[in-house]
Design an enzyme around this catalytic site. Structure first.
Site, PDB file in Angstrom:
ATOM      1  N   SER A  57       0.800  -1.226   0.000  1.00 20.96           N
ATOM      2  CA  SER A  57       0.000   0.000   0.000  1.00 20.96           C
ATOM      3  C   SER A  57       0.835   1.280   0.000  1.00 20.96           C
ATOM      4  CB  SER A  57      -0.936   0.008   1.210  1.00 20.96           C
ATOM      5  OG  SER A  57      -0.182  -0.176   2.392  1.00 20.96           O
ATOM      6  N   ASP A 362      -3.341   8.174   7.662  1.00 20.35           N
ATOM      7  CA  ASP A 362      -4.530   7.467   8.150  1.00 20.35           C
ATOM      8  C   ASP A 362      -4.207   6.469   9.254  1.00 20.35           C
ATOM      9  OD1 ASP A 362      -3.056   5.714   6.719  1.00 20.35           O
ATOM     10  OD2 ASP A 362      -4.617   5.133   5.303  1.00 20.35           O
ATOM     11  N   HIS A 365      -0.305   4.891   6.775  1.00 17.88           N
ATOM     12  CA  HIS A 365       0.437   5.346   5.591  1.00 17.88           C
ATOM     13  C   HIS A 365       0.870   6.797   5.732  1.00 17.88           C
ATOM     14  CE1 HIS A 365      -2.553   2.261   4.314  1.00 17.88           C
ATOM     15  NE2 HIS A 365      -1.438   1.701   3.895  1.00 17.88           N
TER      16      HIS A 365
END
Ligand SMILES: *[C@@H]1O[C@H](CO)[C@@H](O)[C@H](O)[C@H]1NC(C)=O
Ligand SMILES: *[C@@H]1O[C@H](CO)[C@@H](O)[C@H](O)[C@H]1NC(C)=O
Length: 396
Positions: A57, A362, A365
């Site tokens: 991610s 968040d 990240h």
């Protein structure tokens, strides 16, 4: 932590200091051989025609949507993407990722997710992104053997390499183009592996148990590096993991009663940071072995650990207020504005409004601001070993 930097003794200087008229001819010959060897080991790339990236991610620019629709559903809602794109793009950030800055730094378009191009609608000649949010280095079956069950995607690094193999024949002709094409491409392999550790820790494994995964994870990353080199890759950037003990989600999920577990300067969890450093030092050992095996390739270690750690140690230097340096910008609750049951992208979970003043977006990240600082440092050579030149010059 140990930083392994490839030694480059200056043979030029030694030779010149020894030079005498009698030796000049043989020295000149030696000199040119040495220079040629150096050039071979560390090519000065003037341009890159393409960028290919692999990972999770931290690097995914939108593949996840094509893999599983119900995971991380929140990333497809604002405020994800609010900063740069002004819409959600499938990136796990408010804006651009490190890989986007790599692309821009090379004068290339930002990378399209590979899985968006199944029907030939997307042009991948200038690169593609194979990273998938939640992806692991190890395959789900190997993780299951290690007692790790709950994964958020079944995509591993092996799948991503296979996708690259599938794509390659459509972007260069194997008989005459691919060699040159691969030579002029840059490959960003990682960061990857952090999810393997994260899933295991979340399922109750101890840091010592998870340490036992490191050799297999490094081997898997090196297999990918090797696979790419065998297809002709010559410039590969392999990032290590970030300082996990500074990360909002890990600080929240694994709080310690023992104040000596927290680094007084950075506020980060020392055992997790030591673990991340352990992974990184083994990764660098793996890279060193690959350099010996493939001297024609330039395998560059990217020190994400130190590049991120400075934000927590000296936040004010980067415009990050110290009191919120560990707090998620988008989130609610808990000591760090992060609650794993109510995460960014869900209704009524707000953004802090000024993500440029935060490191963590968040809880899991980095913000665009942090990624931009990381790329700036990397492109100035600070955390790349060996250093490379970024040139926005288009290839002739
Ligand atoms: C992942 O799992 C889905 C079903 O849950 C399956 O359709 C898909 O083929 C799997 N992908 C890979 C790469 O194994
Ligand atoms: C706290 O951690 C330190 C360092 O790991 C250790 O030496 C010490 O015994 C711990 N204290 C308690 C009360 O557990």
């Amino acid at each position: 932590m140990a930083i392994v930097v490839r030694e480059r003794p200056s043979q030029k200087a030694d030779l010149l200091s020894m030079a005498s008229p009698l030796l000049i001819l043989s020295l000149l010959l030696l000199f040119s051989l040495n220079t040629a060897q150096e050039m071979k080991a560390k090519p000065e790339f003037e341009c890159h025609t393409a960028l290919f990236s692999f990972g999770d991610s931290l690097t995914d620019t939108g593949n996840l949507k094509y893999v599983e629709h119900d995971q991380f559903i929140g990333i497809w809602s604002l405020p994800y993407g609010e900063t740069f794109f002004h819409r959600p793009t499938g990136r796990c950030s408010d804006g651009r990722l490190i890989v986007d800055f790599f692309a821009q730094g090379l004068g290339l378009p930002m990378l399209q997710p590979y899985l968006s191009g199944f029907h030939g609608a997307v042009e991948f000649k200038k690169g593609a992104n194979f990273a998938v949010a939640g992806a692991t280095a190890l395959t789900p079956s190997l993780l299951r053997e290690k007692g790790v069950e709950k994964l958020s995607t079944n995509i591993s690094l092996e799948n991503q390499l296979q996708w690259f193999y599938q794509l390659l024949p459509s972007i260069c002709h194997p008989n005459n183009e691919c060699e040159e094409y691969m030579k002029k491409s840059m490959f960003l392999v990682g960061e990857i592996g952090t999810n393997d550790y994260y899933y295991a820790l979340n399922q109750g494994k101890t840091i010592d148990e998870v340490k036992a995964f490191v050799p297999d994870i490094v081997t898997t990353i090196m297999k990918t590096v090797e696979g790419l080199i065998q297809k002709g890759a010559r410039t590969l950037v392999v990032p290590g993991t970030f300082p996990m003990g500074c990360w909002t989600c890990l600080l929240t999920i694994f709080p310690s009663d023992n104040s000596s577990d927290y680094d007084p300067q950075s506020g980060c969890l020392i055992p997790l940071n030591n673990f991340a450093s352990f992974h990184n030092s083994k990764l660098q050992d793996g890279i060193q072995a690959m350099r010996k095996k493939f001297p024609q390739a330039n395998i560059i270690y990217a020190n994400y650990y130190n590049a991120f750690l400075r934000f927590f140690e000296s936040p004010e230097l980067y415009g990050f207020p110290k009191d919120t340096v560990h707090s998620a910008c988008c989130g609610v609750g808990g000591p760090y504005n992060y609650d794993p049951t109510r995460t960014c992208g869900q209704p009524e979970v707000p953004s802090c409004g000024n993500p440029s003043m935060r490191v963590i977006w968040d809880g899991l990240h980095p913000t665009e601001a942090a990624s931009k600082h990381v790329f700036r440092a990397l492109s100035s050579g600070e955390f790349l070993h060996p250093n490379i030149q970024f040139s926005r010059q288009p290839c002739a």
